[in-house]
Design a protein around this motif. Structure first.
Motif, PDB file in Angstrom:
ATOM      1  N   HIS A  58      -8.194  -1.966  -0.787  1.00 52.52           N
ATOM      2  CA  HIS A  58      -7.674  -1.430  -2.043  1.00 52.52           C
ATOM      3  C   HIS A  58      -8.834  -0.849  -2.837  1.00 52.52           C
ATOM      4  O   HIS A  58      -9.450  -1.515  -3.670  1.00 52.52           O
ATOM      5  CB  HIS A  58      -6.959  -2.513  -2.850  1.00 52.52           C
ATOM      6  CG  HIS A  58      -6.309  -1.980  -4.082  1.00 52.52           C
ATOM      7  ND1 HIS A  58      -5.085  -1.345  -4.042  1.00 52.52           N
ATOM      8  CD2 HIS A  58      -6.717  -1.945  -5.368  1.00 52.52           C
ATOM      9  CE1 HIS A  58      -4.769  -0.950  -5.265  1.00 52.52           C
ATOM     10  NE2 HIS A  58      -5.742  -1.312  -6.089  1.00 52.52           N
ATOM     11  N   ALA A  59      -9.168   0.399  -2.544  1.00 57.37           N
ATOM     12  CA  ALA A  59     -10.249   1.087  -3.237  1.00 57.37           C
ATOM     13  C   ALA A  59      -9.970   2.580  -3.207  1.00 57.37           C
ATOM     14  O   ALA A  59      -9.228   3.082  -2.360  1.00 57.37           O
ATOM     15  CB  ALA A  59     -11.585   0.797  -2.567  1.00 57.37           C
ATOM     16  N   THR A  69      -0.048   8.621  -2.402  1.00 62.82           N
ATOM     17  CA  THR A  69      -0.830   9.313  -3.416  1.00 62.82           C
ATOM     18  C   THR A  69      -1.617   8.269  -4.186  1.00 62.82           C
ATOM     19  O   THR A  69      -1.201   7.119  -4.302  1.00 62.82           O
ATOM     20  CB  THR A  69       0.058  10.122  -4.372  1.00 62.82           C
ATOM     21  OG1 THR A  69       1.022   9.255  -4.960  1.00 62.82           O
ATOM     22  CG2 THR A  69       0.765  11.241  -3.631  1.00 62.82           C
ATOM     23  N   PHE A  70      -2.744   8.664  -4.699  1.00 63.01           N
ATOM     24  CA  PHE A  70      -3.554   7.742  -5.473  1.00 63.01           C
ATOM     25  C   PHE A  70      -4.043   8.416  -6.739  1.00 63.01           C
ATOM     26  O   PHE A  70      -4.114   9.636  -6.843  1.00 63.01           O
ATOM     27  CB  PHE A  70      -4.749   7.218  -4.656  1.00 63.01           C
ATOM     28  CG  PHE A  70      -5.838   8.222  -4.450  1.00 63.01           C
ATOM     29  CD1 PHE A  70      -6.890   8.320  -5.346  1.00 63.01           C
ATOM     30  CD2 PHE A  70      -5.823   9.080  -3.368  1.00 63.01           C
ATOM     31  CE1 PHE A  70      -7.900   9.258  -5.171  1.00 63.01           C
ATOM     32  CE2 PHE A  70      -6.826  10.012  -3.180  1.00 63.01           C
ATOM     33  CZ  PHE A  70      -7.870  10.102  -4.087  1.00 63.01           C
ATOM     34  N   ARG A  71      -4.381   7.569  -7.712  1.00 64.71           N
ATOM     35  CA  ARG A  71      -4.983   8.028  -8.962  1.00 64.71           C
ATOM     36  C   ARG A  71      -6.069   7.027  -9.315  1.00 64.71           C
ATOM     37  O   ARG A  71      -5.816   5.829  -9.420  1.00 64.71           O
ATOM     38  CB  ARG A  71      -3.939   8.085 -10.066  1.00 64.71           C
ATOM     39  CG  ARG A  71      -4.520   8.495 -11.397  1.00 64.71           C
ATOM     40  CD  ARG A  71      -3.470   8.648 -12.450  1.00 64.71           C
ATOM     41  NE  ARG A  71      -2.681   7.427 -12.551  1.00 64.71           N
ATOM     42  CZ  ARG A  71      -1.517   7.345 -13.156  1.00 64.71           C
ATOM     43  NH1 ARG A  71      -0.971   8.414 -13.675  1.00 64.71           N
ATOM     44  NH2 ARG A  71      -0.875   6.213 -13.236  1.00 64.71           N
ATOM     45  N   GLU A 100     -10.545   0.361  -9.358  1.00 63.73           N
ATOM     46  CA  GLU A 100      -9.683   0.779 -10.465  1.00 63.73           C
ATOM     47  C   GLU A 100      -8.828   1.959 -10.018  1.00 63.73           C
ATOM     48  O   GLU A 100      -8.958   3.074 -10.527  1.00 63.73           O
ATOM     49  CB  GLU A 100     -10.528   1.155 -11.685  1.00 63.73           C
ATOM     50  CG  GLU A 100     -11.293   0.015 -12.279  1.00 63.73           C
ATOM     51  CD  GLU A 100     -10.375  -1.011 -12.926  1.00 63.73           C
ATOM     52  OE1 GLU A 100      -9.365  -0.616 -13.536  1.00 63.73           O
ATOM     53  OE2 GLU A 100     -10.680  -2.208 -12.811  1.00 63.73           O
ATOM     54  N   VAL A 101      -7.964   1.709  -9.047  1.00 64.46           N
ATOM     55  CA  VAL A 101      -7.167   2.779  -8.449  1.00 64.46           C
ATOM     56  C   VAL A 101      -5.722   2.320  -8.327  1.00 64.46           C
ATOM     57  O   VAL A 101      -5.446   1.135  -8.181  1.00 64.46           O
ATOM     58  CB  VAL A 101      -7.748   3.196  -7.074  1.00 64.46           C
ATOM     59  CG1 VAL A 101      -7.635   2.072  -6.075  1.00 64.46           C
ATOM     60  CG2 VAL A 101      -7.110   4.454  -6.544  1.00 64.46           C
ATOM     61  N   GLN A 102      -4.818   3.252  -8.440  1.00 65.40           N
ATOM     62  CA  GLN A 102      -3.395   2.993  -8.262  1.00 65.40           C
ATOM     63  C   GLN A 102      -2.902   3.811  -7.082  1.00 65.40           C
ATOM     64  O   GLN A 102      -3.248   4.984  -6.944  1.00 65.40           O
ATOM     65  CB  GLN A 102      -2.601   3.401  -9.500  1.00 65.40           C
ATOM     66  CG  GLN A 102      -2.956   2.608 -10.723  1.00 65.40           C
ATOM     67  CD  GLN A 102      -2.282   3.181 -11.953  1.00 65.40           C
ATOM     68  OE1 GLN A 102      -2.228   4.386 -12.132  1.00 65.40           O
ATOM     69  NE2 GLN A 102      -1.774   2.305 -12.796  1.00 65.40           N
ATOM     70  N   PHE A 103      -2.099   3.184  -6.233  1.00 65.87           N
ATOM     71  CA  PHE A 103      -1.491   3.867  -5.097  1.00 65.87           C
ATOM     72  C   PHE A 103       0.012   3.914  -5.274  1.00 65.87           C
ATOM     73  O   PHE A 103       0.617   2.969  -5.775  1.00 65.87           O
ATOM     74  CB  PHE A 103      -1.802   3.129  -3.786  1.00 65.87           C
ATOM     75  CG  PHE A 103      -3.195   3.331  -3.296  1.00 65.87           C
ATOM     76  CD1 PHE A 103      -3.514   4.436  -2.519  1.00 65.87           C
ATOM     77  CD2 PHE A 103      -4.192   2.424  -3.602  1.00 65.87           C
ATOM     78  CE1 PHE A 103      -4.804   4.628  -2.064  1.00 65.87           C
ATOM     79  CE2 PHE A 103      -5.481   2.607  -3.150  1.00 65.87           C
ATOM     80  CZ  PHE A 103      -5.792   3.707  -2.381  1.00 65.87           C
ATOM     81  N   ALA A 104       0.602   5.007  -4.876  1.00 69.88           N
ATOM     82  CA  ALA A 104       2.054   5.139  -4.800  1.00 69.88           C
ATOM     83  C   ALA A 104       2.363   5.404  -3.331  1.00 69.88           C
ATOM     84  O   ALA A 104       1.999   6.445  -2.788  1.00 69.88           O
ATOM     85  CB  ALA A 104       2.550   6.280  -5.667  1.00 69.88           C
ATOM     86  N   ILE A 105       2.982   4.418  -2.713  1.00 70.91           N
ATOM     87  CA  ILE A 105       3.261   4.554  -1.281  1.00 70.91           C
ATOM     88  C   ILE A 105       4.745   4.728  -1.049  1.00 70.91           C
ATOM     89  O   ILE A 105       5.566   4.230  -1.810  1.00 70.91           O
ATOM     90  CB  ILE A 105       2.713   3.358  -0.477  1.00 70.91           C
ATOM     91  CG1 ILE A 105       3.336   2.052  -0.935  1.00 70.91           C
ATOM     92  CG2 ILE A 105       1.216   3.288  -0.585  1.00 70.91           C
ATOM     93  CD1 ILE A 105       2.925   0.852  -0.103  1.00 70.91           C
ATOM     94  N   GLU A 117      -6.946  12.555  -8.286  1.00 69.33           N
ATOM     95  CA  GLU A 117      -5.579  12.320  -7.826  1.00 69.33           C
ATOM     96  C   GLU A 117      -5.393  13.144  -6.569  1.00 69.33           C
ATOM     97  O   GLU A 117      -5.736  14.317  -6.550  1.00 69.33           O
ATOM     98  CB  GLU A 117      -4.555  12.751  -8.870  1.00 69.33           C
ATOM     99  CG  GLU A 117      -4.558  11.926 -10.115  1.00 69.33           C
ATOM    100  CD  GLU A 117      -3.450  12.328 -11.073  1.00 69.33           C
ATOM    101  OE1 GLU A 117      -2.347  12.689 -10.589  1.00 69.33           O
ATOM    102  OE2 GLU A 117      -3.685  12.288 -12.275  1.00 69.33           O
ATOM    103  N   ASP A 118      -4.858  12.520  -5.531  1.00 60.80           N
ATOM    104  CA  ASP A 118      -4.681  13.241  -4.271  1.00 60.80           C
ATOM    105  C   ASP A 118      -3.835  12.396  -3.327  1.00 60.80           C
ATOM    106  O   ASP A 118      -3.442  11.278  -3.645  1.00 60.80           O
ATOM    107  CB  ASP A 118      -6.042  13.529  -3.642  1.00 60.80           C
ATOM    108  CG  ASP A 118      -6.013  14.725  -2.697  1.00 60.80           C
ATOM    109  OD1 ASP A 118      -4.912  15.252  -2.413  1.00 60.80           O
ATOM    110  OD2 ASP A 118      -7.092  15.128  -2.244  1.00 60.80           O
TER     111      ASP A 118
END
Length: 66
Positions: free
Chosen positions: A22-23, A3-5, A31-36, A12-13
């Motif tokens: 990393h984009a 998921t990313f924000r 300026e993105v955050q990933f939850a893997i 968010e999706d």
């Protein structure tokens, strides 16, 4: 799936995680955050996390903070 924000486009999706890029999948912002999930993490990262966890001291939950 990860998921990313994104802080730029505020989306968010879920998306396929690509460790080499990393984009934001929508706008391309960095300026993105990933939850893997653990299944998508690179093996060296998992090994490093496990090594740190093995050397960690257990939490003392009975002790009160002063």
């Amino acid at each position: 799936m990860a998921t990313f924000r994104c802080r730029t486009c505020h989306q968010e999706d879920a998306a396929v995680y690509d460790a080499s890029r990393h984009a934001c999948p929508r706008c391309g912002s960095r300026e993105v955050q990933f939850a893997i999930g653990i299944d998508e993490m690179p093996d060296p990262l998992i090994d490093a996390i496990l090594e740190l966890a093995d050397g960690a001291e257990p939490l003392d939950r009975d002790r009160e903070e002063d």
